[in-house]
Design a protein around this motif. Sequence first.
Motif, PDB file in Angstrom:
ATOM      1  N   VAL A 159     -55.311  87.538  13.595  1.00  0.00           N
ATOM      2  CA  VAL A 159     -53.048  88.289  13.106  1.00  0.00           C
ATOM      3  C   VAL A 159     -52.057  86.460  13.117  1.00  0.00           C
ATOM      4  O   VAL A 159     -52.584  85.801  14.552  1.00  0.00           O
ATOM      5  N   ARG A 160     -51.694  86.740  11.770  1.00  0.00           N
ATOM      6  CA  ARG A 160     -50.934  85.388  11.882  1.00  0.00           C
ATOM      7  C   ARG A 160     -49.431  85.747  12.591  1.00  0.00           C
ATOM      8  O   ARG A 160     -48.578  86.589  12.074  1.00  0.00           O
ATOM      9  N   ARG A 161     -49.122  85.079  13.796  1.00  0.00           N
ATOM     10  CA  ARG A 161     -47.698  84.455  15.083  1.00  0.00           C
ATOM     11  C   ARG A 161     -47.523  83.725  14.507  1.00  0.00           C
ATOM     12  O   ARG A 161     -48.082  82.599  14.862  1.00  0.00           O
ATOM     13  N   SER A 162     -45.959  83.390  14.313  1.00  0.00           N
ATOM     14  CA  SER A 162     -45.795  81.681  14.464  1.00  0.00           C
ATOM     15  C   SER A 162     -46.052  81.379  15.374  1.00  0.00           C
ATOM     16  O   SER A 162     -45.469  82.465  16.759  1.00  0.00           O
ATOM     17  N   PHE A 163     -45.630  79.901  15.775  1.00  0.00           N
ATOM     18  CA  PHE A 163     -45.592  79.728  17.814  1.00  0.00           C
ATOM     19  C   PHE A 163     -44.527  79.943  18.143  1.00  0.00           C
ATOM     20  O   PHE A 163     -44.256  80.457  19.037  1.00  0.00           O
ATOM     21  N   GLU A 164     -43.190  80.333  17.707  1.00  0.00           N
ATOM     22  CA  GLU A 164     -42.673  80.692  18.168  1.00  0.00           C
ATOM     23  C   GLU A 164     -42.270  81.900  18.159  1.00  0.00           C
ATOM     24  O   GLU A 164     -42.012  82.468  19.887  1.00  0.00           O
ATOM     25  N   GLN A 165     -42.567  82.790  17.353  1.00  0.00           N
ATOM     26  CA  GLN A 165     -42.999  83.893  18.078  1.00  0.00           C
ATOM     27  C   GLN A 165     -43.542  84.620  19.516  1.00  0.00           C
ATOM     28  O   GLN A 165     -43.452  85.411  20.232  1.00  0.00           O
ATOM     29  N   THR A 166     -44.718  83.100  19.542  1.00  0.00           N
ATOM     30  CA  THR A 166     -45.873  83.548  20.571  1.00  0.00           C
ATOM     31  C   THR A 166     -45.179  82.691  21.653  1.00  0.00           C
ATOM     32  O   THR A 166     -45.683  83.287  23.009  1.00  0.00           O
ATOM     33  N   HIS A 167     -44.682  81.536  21.215  1.00  0.00           N
ATOM     34  CA  HIS A 167     -44.472  80.703  22.669  1.00  0.00           C
ATOM     35  C   HIS A 167     -42.463  80.162  22.330  1.00  0.00           C
ATOM     36  O   HIS A 167     -42.761  78.992  23.264  1.00  0.00           O
ATOM     37  N   GLY A 168     -42.187  80.617  21.854  1.00  0.00           N
ATOM     38  CA  GLY A 168     -40.697  80.340  21.716  1.00  0.00           C
ATOM     39  C   GLY A 168     -40.349  80.400  23.018  1.00  0.00           C
ATOM     40  O   GLY A 168     -39.183  79.273  23.186  1.00  0.00           O
ATOM     41  N   GLU A 169     -40.517  81.160  24.143  1.00  0.00           N
ATOM     42  CA  GLU A 169     -40.024  81.232  25.747  1.00  0.00           C
ATOM     43  C   GLU A 169     -40.671  80.405  27.000  1.00  0.00           C
ATOM     44  O   GLU A 169     -40.127  80.131  27.729  1.00  0.00           O
ATOM     45  N   ASN A 170     -41.730  79.300  25.967  1.00  0.00           N
ATOM     46  CA  ASN A 170     -42.494  78.902  27.010  1.00  0.00           C
ATOM     47  C   ASN A 170     -42.033  76.759  26.837  1.00  0.00           C
ATOM     48  O   ASN A 170     -41.554  76.808  25.625  1.00  0.00           O
ATOM     49  N   THR A 171     -42.442  76.210  27.646  1.00  0.00           N
ATOM     50  CA  THR A 171     -43.004  74.757  27.504  1.00  0.00           C
ATOM     51  C   THR A 171     -43.334  74.341  28.122  1.00  0.00           C
ATOM     52  O   THR A 171     -44.630  74.941  28.891  1.00  0.00           O
ATOM     53  N   PHE A 172     -43.847  72.999  27.377  1.00  0.00           N
ATOM     54  CA  PHE A 172     -45.526  72.501  27.497  1.00  0.00           C
ATOM     55  C   PHE A 172     -45.336  71.167  28.082  1.00  0.00           C
ATOM     56  O   PHE A 172     -44.571  70.298  27.468  1.00  0.00           O
ATOM     57  N   THR A 173     -46.044  70.608  29.215  1.00  0.00           N
ATOM     58  CA  THR A 173     -45.869  69.596  30.102  1.00  0.00           C
ATOM     59  C   THR A 173     -47.494  69.401  29.464  1.00  0.00           C
ATOM     60  O   THR A 173     -48.324  70.123  30.123  1.00  0.00           O
ATOM     61  N   ALA A 174     -47.684  67.747  29.543  1.00  0.00           N
ATOM     62  CA  ALA A 174     -48.885  67.542  29.691  1.00  0.00           C
ATOM     63  C   ALA A 174     -49.565  67.004  31.554  1.00  0.00           C
ATOM     64  O   ALA A 174     -48.964  66.909  32.670  1.00  0.00           O
ATOM     65  N   GLY A 175     -50.514  67.182  31.779  1.00  0.00           N
ATOM     66  CA  GLY A 175     -51.036  66.820  32.611  1.00  0.00           C
ATOM     67  C   GLY A 175     -51.667  66.076  32.367  1.00  0.00           C
ATOM     68  O   GLY A 175     -51.840  65.459  31.689  1.00  0.00           O
ATOM     69  N   ASP A 176     -53.802  66.229  33.640  1.00  0.00           N
ATOM     70  CA  ASP A 176     -54.533  64.953  33.133  1.00  0.00           C
ATOM     71  C   ASP A 176     -55.681  65.594  32.099  1.00  0.00           C
ATOM     72  O   ASP A 176     -55.545  66.155  31.564  1.00  0.00           O
ATOM     73  N   THR A 177     -56.284  63.957  31.641  1.00  0.00           N
ATOM     74  CA  THR A 177     -56.944  64.451  30.841  1.00  0.00           C
ATOM     75  C   THR A 177     -58.468  63.932  30.629  1.00  0.00           C
ATOM     76  O   THR A 177     -58.596  63.014  32.198  1.00  0.00           O
ATOM     77  N   ASP A 178     -59.393  65.060  31.127  1.00  0.00           N
ATOM     78  CA  ASP A 178     -60.716  65.259  31.467  1.00  0.00           C
ATOM     79  C   ASP A 178     -61.659  65.326  30.457  1.00  0.00           C
ATOM     80  O   ASP A 178     -61.427  65.569  29.078  1.00  0.00           O
ATOM     81  N   ALA A 179     -62.985  65.628  30.282  1.00  0.00           N
ATOM     82  CA  ALA A 179     -63.757  65.796  29.177  1.00  0.00           C
ATOM     83  C   ALA A 179     -63.464  66.982  28.372  1.00  0.00           C
ATOM     84  O   ALA A 179     -64.018  66.877  27.386  1.00  0.00           O
ATOM     85  N   VAL A 180     -63.123  67.848  29.179  1.00  0.00           N
ATOM     86  CA  VAL A 180     -62.761  69.458  27.904  1.00  0.00           C
ATOM     87  C   VAL A 180     -61.149  69.744  27.237  1.00  0.00           C
ATOM     88  O   VAL A 180     -61.324  69.613  26.574  1.00  0.00           O
ATOM     89  N   GLY A 181     -60.801  68.425  27.695  1.00  0.00           N
ATOM     90  CA  GLY A 181     -59.696  68.038  26.746  1.00  0.00           C
ATOM     91  C   GLY A 181     -58.632  67.595  27.590  1.00  0.00           C
ATOM     92  O   GLY A 181     -58.583  67.511  29.198  1.00  0.00           O
TER      93      GLY A 181
END
Length: 234
Positions: free
Chosen positions: A97-119
């Motif tokens: 189902v196609r939902r916009s980023f705002e619909q799914t994550h509009g109430e969240n914040t996103f902060t970068a952590g470490d980077t490893d082989a997975v990403g």
Amino acid sequence: MTATPEAPTSPVLAPGGDCTSAFRAAYANRYTWEPGFGGYRGRCIWEQPGASGEADRRAEGTFVVGADLKATVEGIADEAIHKALASQLWEVAIHRVRRSFEQTHGENTFTAGDTDAVGTEVIVGGKNTGDRYRIQNDVVTMVHRHIHGTVVTIFTESTTDTGSGYLSRCYTSQYSDPATGEAKGGLSRFTDTFVPLAGVGPWVLGERVVETEAWGDTPAGRQVFRFEDLAPLG
């Protein structure tokens, strides 16, 4: 076409920095159905190797996934098998189902952590604080989410490129206790084969192989779900 996530080709995100745009790009790169999905039908087959000294098990029926994403399975009397087949169809459909980023994550914040082989780790704040992801080359390579009092952790090892976004091809799934981190059941490994309906799309599940490791008194298991003679409704 199947692709394995490779080493990062884009600049590494600095730990502690806002990574909303990078996570949004990976979110948008997921394959979803176009609006107006009309449903489809076909045959469904379930297979499971028999335990030591026992015969293999097999069941076959028909199914319909409606435009409302509800899956109806017919011709299979065993309730557990019937439920398992319907569950796989529903689980795949709900993620298309196609939902916009705002619909799914509009109430969240996103902060970068470490980077490893997975990403690169994406640490979620706001409504879904405690959830975490990893992203690499616009693919969500790890999901760590709290769902109904349980944590599920999924690692994507390879993907299928549809030309309109990616689908997870090979991945593992593990449930655990959110307080202690203790595993709840054995690790499951999934191998999904998607095919374009009627040769042109939308892409739907053709086969799913689920292999689960032994856990406590529960032995290791393997189930194969196949969906054939696929055709759009109407």
